[in-house]
Design an enzyme around this catalytic site. Structure first.
Site, PDB file in Angstrom:
ATOM      1  N   SER A  30       0.828  -1.205   0.000  1.00  0.00           N
ATOM      2  CA  SER A  30       0.000   0.000   0.000  1.00  0.00           C
ATOM      3  C   SER A  30       0.864   1.257   0.000  1.00  0.00           C
ATOM      4  CB  SER A  30      -0.873  -0.015   1.258  1.00  0.00           C
ATOM      5  OG  SER A  30      -1.425   1.252   1.502  1.00  0.00           O
TER       6      SER A  30
ATOM      7  N   TYR B 251      -1.532  -0.613  10.464  1.00  0.00           N
ATOM      8  CA  TYR B 251      -1.732  -1.232   9.148  1.00  0.00           C
ATOM      9  C   TYR B 251      -0.507  -0.974   8.253  1.00  0.00           C
ATOM     10  CZ  TYR B 251      -3.704  -1.612   4.387  1.00  0.00           C
ATOM     11  OH  TYR B 251      -3.922  -1.906   3.062  1.00  0.00           O
TER      12      TYR B 251
ATOM     13  N   LYS C 106       2.452  -3.535   6.632  1.00  0.00           N
ATOM     14  CA  LYS C 106       2.882  -3.625   5.224  1.00  0.00           C
ATOM     15  C   LYS C 106       4.410  -3.515   5.112  1.00  0.00           C
ATOM     16  CE  LYS C 106      -1.173  -3.978   3.169  1.00  0.00           C
ATOM     17  NZ  LYS C 106      -1.590  -5.295   2.712  1.00  0.00           N
TER      18      LYS C 106
ATOM     19  N   ARG D 131      -9.664  14.050   9.738  1.00  0.00           N
ATOM     20  CA  ARG D 131      -9.599  12.718  10.356  1.00  0.00           C
ATOM     21  C   ARG D 131      -8.188  12.508  10.882  1.00  0.00           C
ATOM     22  NH1 ARG D 131     -11.079   7.507   6.713  1.00  0.00           N
ATOM     23  NH2 ARG D 131      -9.257   8.265   5.550  1.00  0.00           N
TER      24      ARG D 131
HETATM   25  P1  NAD Z   1     -10.699  -7.156   0.970  1.00  0.00           P
HETATM   26  O1  NAD Z   1     -10.971  -7.124   2.416  1.00  0.00           O
HETATM   27  O2  NAD Z   1     -11.824  -6.855   0.038  1.00  0.00           O
HETATM   28  O3  NAD Z   1     -10.062  -8.557   0.542  1.00  0.00           O
HETATM   29  C1  NAD Z   1      -9.213  -9.296   1.382  1.00  0.00           C
HETATM   30  C2  NAD Z   1      -9.712 -10.731   1.360  1.00  0.00           C
HETATM   31  O4  NAD Z   1      -8.864 -11.501   2.212  1.00  0.00           O
HETATM   32  C3  NAD Z   1     -11.149 -10.885   1.877  1.00  0.00           C
HETATM   33  O5  NAD Z   1     -11.924 -11.578   0.932  1.00  0.00           O
HETATM   34  C4  NAD Z   1     -10.988 -11.689   3.181  1.00  0.00           C
HETATM   35  O6  NAD Z   1     -12.072 -12.557   3.401  1.00  0.00           O
HETATM   36  C5  NAD Z   1      -9.677 -12.436   2.926  1.00  0.00           C
HETATM   37  N1  NAD Z   1      -8.949 -12.787   4.141  1.00  0.00           N
HETATM   38  C6  NAD Z   1      -8.746 -12.033   5.243  1.00  0.00           C
HETATM   39  N2  NAD Z   1      -8.040 -12.717   6.152  1.00  0.00           N
HETATM   40  C7  NAD Z   1      -7.756 -13.931   5.608  1.00  0.00           C
HETATM   41  C8  NAD Z   1      -7.061 -15.079   6.049  1.00  0.00           C
HETATM   42  N3  NAD Z   1      -6.499 -15.107   7.275  1.00  0.00           N
HETATM   43  N4  NAD Z   1      -6.972 -16.159   5.243  1.00  0.00           N
HETATM   44  C9  NAD Z   1      -7.556 -16.134   4.015  1.00  0.00           C
HETATM   45  N5  NAD Z   1      -8.248 -15.096   3.549  1.00  0.00           N
HETATM   46  C10 NAD Z   1      -8.337 -13.993   4.327  1.00  0.00           C
HETATM   47  O7  NAD Z   1      -9.485  -6.159   0.712  1.00  0.00           O
HETATM   48  P2  NAD Z   1      -8.948  -5.657  -0.696  1.00  0.00           P
HETATM   49  O8  NAD Z   1      -9.349  -4.240  -0.860  1.00  0.00           O
HETATM   50  O9  NAD Z   1      -9.246  -6.632  -1.753  1.00  0.00           O
HETATM   51  O10 NAD Z   1      -7.387  -5.648  -0.372  1.00  0.00           O
HETATM   52  C11 NAD Z   1      -6.556  -6.729  -0.737  1.00  0.00           C
HETATM   53  C12 NAD Z   1      -5.150  -6.432  -0.278  1.00  0.00           C
HETATM   54  O11 NAD Z   1      -4.731  -5.193  -0.841  1.00  0.00           O
HETATM   55  C13 NAD Z   1      -5.032  -6.256   1.243  1.00  0.00           C
HETATM   56  O12 NAD Z   1      -3.794  -6.790   1.653  1.00  0.00           O
HETATM   57  C14 NAD Z   1      -5.018  -4.750   1.431  1.00  0.00           C
HETATM   58  O13 NAD Z   1      -4.314  -4.390   2.585  1.00  0.00           O
HETATM   59  C15 NAD Z   1      -4.283  -4.309   0.178  1.00  0.00           C
HETATM   60  N6  NAD Z   1      -4.603  -2.930  -0.207  1.00  0.00           N
HETATM   61  C16 NAD Z   1      -5.898  -2.573  -0.485  1.00  0.00           C
HETATM   62  C17 NAD Z   1      -6.197  -1.250  -0.818  1.00  0.00           C
HETATM   63  C18 NAD Z   1      -7.610  -0.823  -1.086  1.00  0.00           C
HETATM   64  O14 NAD Z   1      -7.882   0.379  -1.058  1.00  0.00           O
HETATM   65  N7  NAD Z   1      -8.536  -1.733  -1.384  1.00  0.00           N
HETATM   66  C19 NAD Z   1      -5.170  -0.300  -0.869  1.00  0.00           C
HETATM   67  C20 NAD Z   1      -3.860  -0.700  -0.602  1.00  0.00           C
HETATM   68  C21 NAD Z   1      -3.589  -2.033  -0.288  1.00  0.00           C
HETATM   69  C1  UD1 Z   2      -6.867   4.815   3.574  1.00  0.00           C
HETATM   70  C2  UD1 Z   2      -5.798   4.485   4.586  1.00  0.00           C
HETATM   71  C3  UD1 Z   2      -4.604   3.921   3.847  1.00  0.00           C
HETATM   72  C4  UD1 Z   2      -5.021   2.714   3.004  1.00  0.00           C
HETATM   73  C5  UD1 Z   2      -6.128   3.159   2.045  1.00  0.00           C
HETATM   74  C6  UD1 Z   2      -6.660   2.022   1.231  1.00  0.00           C
HETATM   75  C7  UD1 Z   2      -6.166   6.050   6.437  1.00  0.00           C
HETATM   76  C8  UD1 Z   2      -5.583   7.167   7.231  1.00  0.00           C
HETATM   77  N1  UD1 Z   2      -5.451   5.654   5.353  1.00  0.00           N
HETATM   78  O1  UD1 Z   2      -6.338   5.800   2.715  1.00  0.00           O
HETATM   79  O2  UD1 Z   2      -3.642   3.553   4.788  1.00  0.00           O
HETATM   80  O3  UD1 Z   2      -3.931   2.244   2.243  1.00  0.00           O
HETATM   81  O4  UD1 Z   2      -7.207   3.698   2.815  1.00  0.00           O
HETATM   82  O5  UD1 Z   2      -7.326   1.088   2.014  1.00  0.00           O
HETATM   83  O6  UD1 Z   2      -7.216   5.557   6.761  1.00  0.00           O
HETATM   84  N2  UD1 Z   2     -12.776  10.993   3.342  1.00  0.00           N
HETATM   85  C9  UD1 Z   2     -13.768  11.912   3.693  1.00  0.00           C
HETATM   86  N3  UD1 Z   2     -14.914  11.418   4.221  1.00  0.00           N
HETATM   87  C10 UD1 Z   2     -15.151  10.078   4.406  1.00  0.00           C
HETATM   88  C11 UD1 Z   2     -14.131   9.167   4.041  1.00  0.00           C
HETATM   89  C12 UD1 Z   2     -12.942   9.658   3.512  1.00  0.00           C
HETATM   90  O7  UD1 Z   2     -13.601  13.118   3.539  1.00  0.00           O
HETATM   91  O8  UD1 Z   2     -16.241   9.723   4.919  1.00  0.00           O
HETATM   92  C13 UD1 Z   2     -11.530  11.509   2.741  1.00  0.00           C
HETATM   93  C14 UD1 Z   2     -10.283  11.181   3.551  1.00  0.00           C
HETATM   94  O9  UD1 Z   2     -10.029  12.200   4.479  1.00  0.00           O
HETATM   95  C15 UD1 Z   2      -9.214  11.082   2.451  1.00  0.00           C
HETATM   96  C16 UD1 Z   2      -9.990  10.631   1.212  1.00  0.00           C
HETATM   97  O10 UD1 Z   2     -11.365  10.869   1.495  1.00  0.00           O
HETATM   98  O11 UD1 Z   2      -8.699  12.355   2.199  1.00  0.00           O
HETATM   99  C17 UD1 Z   2      -9.803   9.166   0.920  1.00  0.00           C
HETATM  100  O12 UD1 Z   2     -10.068   8.443   2.106  1.00  0.00           O
HETATM  101  P1  UD1 Z   2     -10.016   6.843   2.179  1.00  0.00           P
HETATM  102  O13 UD1 Z   2     -10.839   6.277   1.087  1.00  0.00           O
HETATM  103  O14 UD1 Z   2     -10.329   6.437   3.578  1.00  0.00           O
HETATM  104  O15 UD1 Z   2      -8.507   6.494   1.819  1.00  0.00           O
HETATM  105  P2  UD1 Z   2      -7.155   7.073   2.441  1.00  0.00           P
HETATM  106  O16 UD1 Z   2      -7.362   7.783   3.695  1.00  0.00           O
HETATM  107  O17 UD1 Z   2      -6.453   7.813   1.345  1.00  0.00           O
END
Ligand code: NAD
Ligand code: UD1
Length: 335
Positions: free
Chosen positions: A126, A150, A154, A295
């Site tokens: 991330s 979190y 990572k 936040r």
């Molecule tokens: P998500 O929660 O939708 O998907 C994660 C999946 O992992 C879920 O289906 C959950 O059931 C499964 N899971 C959790 N614990 C488990 C375990 N112990 N064994 C097997 N399965 C398990 O999340 P996502 O958005 O798809 O994110 C996937 C990865 O990408 C995560 O590592 C997350 O930290 C990373 N990531 C996501 C975002 C984002 O904004 N979506 C941003 C940066 C990084």
């Molecule tokens: C968040 C996590 C980041 C993670 C990413 C993807 C935090 C501090 N950071 O990023 O570590 O990798 O999600 O899972 O939580 N916002 C509003 N109102 C809302 C929700 C969000 O104004 O109700 C704003 C936030 O202040 C931010 C932007 O929208 O500026 C995006 O927020 P969000 O989707 O939560 O992602 P990040 O904070 O960028």
């Protein structure tokens, strides 16, 4: 093998890779943040038979048996817990699932294979590993300095992967640092639908759009940004999935052990107000909002330098903000 394959990111990768007849896909998930309904939709979209197994990455015996019996040589590791808020409330659980879970998975992968086999591993990292920007856009050389559990998870996993590559002759690893993935598959059948109330901006906008009575709280309008609201790098989930295919090709062509990190973002900074305006315009609806306090833990602004992914993976984002907002809302309205 894709871990967390029923989640938001994993499901889009699974559907994309299923179009390639050269891959035998094994999807695993423990349903922590996913549903049987998503599995049904993935099966429908994949047409080909999908091999799904309910499994926990922390269970080393089951994982090792599985890797041996299915002859797994490549893993895309998306399983994990992703709520920043919960990582502060339950640090031990986050450490156990994210860090210990990844360690268990990787060790099982290495130990269940022959030392001569080439092993490929892609990790969902991330942008939050970078922390407070020393400069922008963040490139992959920017120091890592996360400020929540979190993000620390990572960084620990990335360090562990790097160390394992140094210790293991047959391992190749890519960590992909996603910025803010949003949007949905172009069938609108899969998208970002967390089990509990969403914490990220786009699924919250969807909630507000559905339920006309509530308002979106914008966290702060006094940042030093063009309109005072926080700026992020939103990237379409289909581009993120494509980034994994590019990383796979890179690993398959890589002949010696290696550890590489790539940013996956759009490279553009978008404010909360700009995102809301775009969502309203493309979906022809109103999102009522009000300005609240900042936040805790939020940064004013960050976005990616994606030139390394372009140069080495030949990957560039292809979809714009209109497409992200349109697909996100369309998914929310497709049963
Ligand atoms: P998500 O929660 O939708 O998907 C994660 C999946 O992992 C879920 O289906 C959950 O059931 C499964 N899971 C959790 N614990 C488990 C375990 N112990 N064994 C097997 N399965 C398990 O999340 P996502 O958005 O798809 O994110 C996937 C990865 O990408 C995560 O590592 C997350 O930290 C990373 N990531 C996501 C975002 C984002 O904004 N979506 C941003 C940066 C990084
Ligand atoms: C968040 C996590 C980041 C993670 C990413 C993807 C935090 C501090 N950071 O990023 O570590 O990798 O999600 O899972 O939580 N916002 C509003 N109102 C809302 C929700 C969000 O104004 O109700 C704003 C936030 O202040 C931010 C932007 O929208 O500026 C995006 O927020 P969000 O989707 O939560 O992602 P990040 O904070 O960028």
């Amino acid at each position: 093998m894709i871990t967390g394959a029923l989640g938001y990111v994993g499901s889009h990768i699974a559907v994309l890779l299923s179009k390639n007849p050269n891959f035998d896909l094994f999807l695993i998930d423990n349903f922590e943040n996913s549903s049987k309904d998503t599995l049904k939709k993935i099966k429908f979209l994949c047409k080909s038979k999908i091999n799904f197994f309910e499994m926990d990455i922390r269970n080393s015996l089951t994982i090792s048996d599985f890797i041996k019996s299915k002859n797994i040589k490549t893993i895309i590791h998306c399983a994990g817990l992703k709520s920043v808020k919960n990582s502060e409330l339950h640090p031990d659980e986050y450490e156990e699932v994210n860090v210990t879970g990844s360690y268990t998975l990787l060790n099982s992968f290495i130990n269940s294979n022959n030392k001569k086999d080439e092993l490929n591993f892609i990790f969902s990292s991330s942008a939050c590993v970078y922390g407070k920007p020393v400069y922008l856009p963040y490139d992959e050389l920017h120091p890592t300095n996360p400020f929540n559990n979190y993000g620390h998870n990572k960084v620990s996993i990335e360090n562990m992967l790097n160390k394992k590559v140094r210790q293991t002759d047959n391992l190749k690893v890519v960590s992909l640092r996603y910025f803010n993935p949003v949007g949905a598959h172009d069938s609108y059948l899969i998208g970002d639908r967390p089990s509990g109330y969403p914490e990220n901006l786009m699924p919250i906008i969807n909630e507000v759009a559905k339920n006309k009575s509530s308002k979106l709280e914008i966290y702060g309008n006094d940042y030093n940004t063009p309109d005072g609201t926080a700026v992020r790098d939103y990237v379409h989930i289909l581009d993120v999935a494509q980034g994994h295919l590019s990383a796979l090709k890179y690993l398959f062509n890589c002949k010696k052990k290696s550890y590489e990190v790539f940013n996956l973002g759009s490279g553009k900074g978008i404010s909360v107000l700009e995102l809301i305006d775009t969502f309203q315009r493309v979906n022809k609806l109103k999102i009522p909002y009000f300005f609240g306090k900042r936040r805790k833990g939020d940064l004013p602004e960050y976005f990616a330098d994606t030139s390394k992914a372009k140069k080495i993976l030949n990957w560039s984002p292809t979809k714009n903000l209109d497409q992200m907002c349109f697909s996100s809302w369309k998914f929310e309205n497709t049963l």
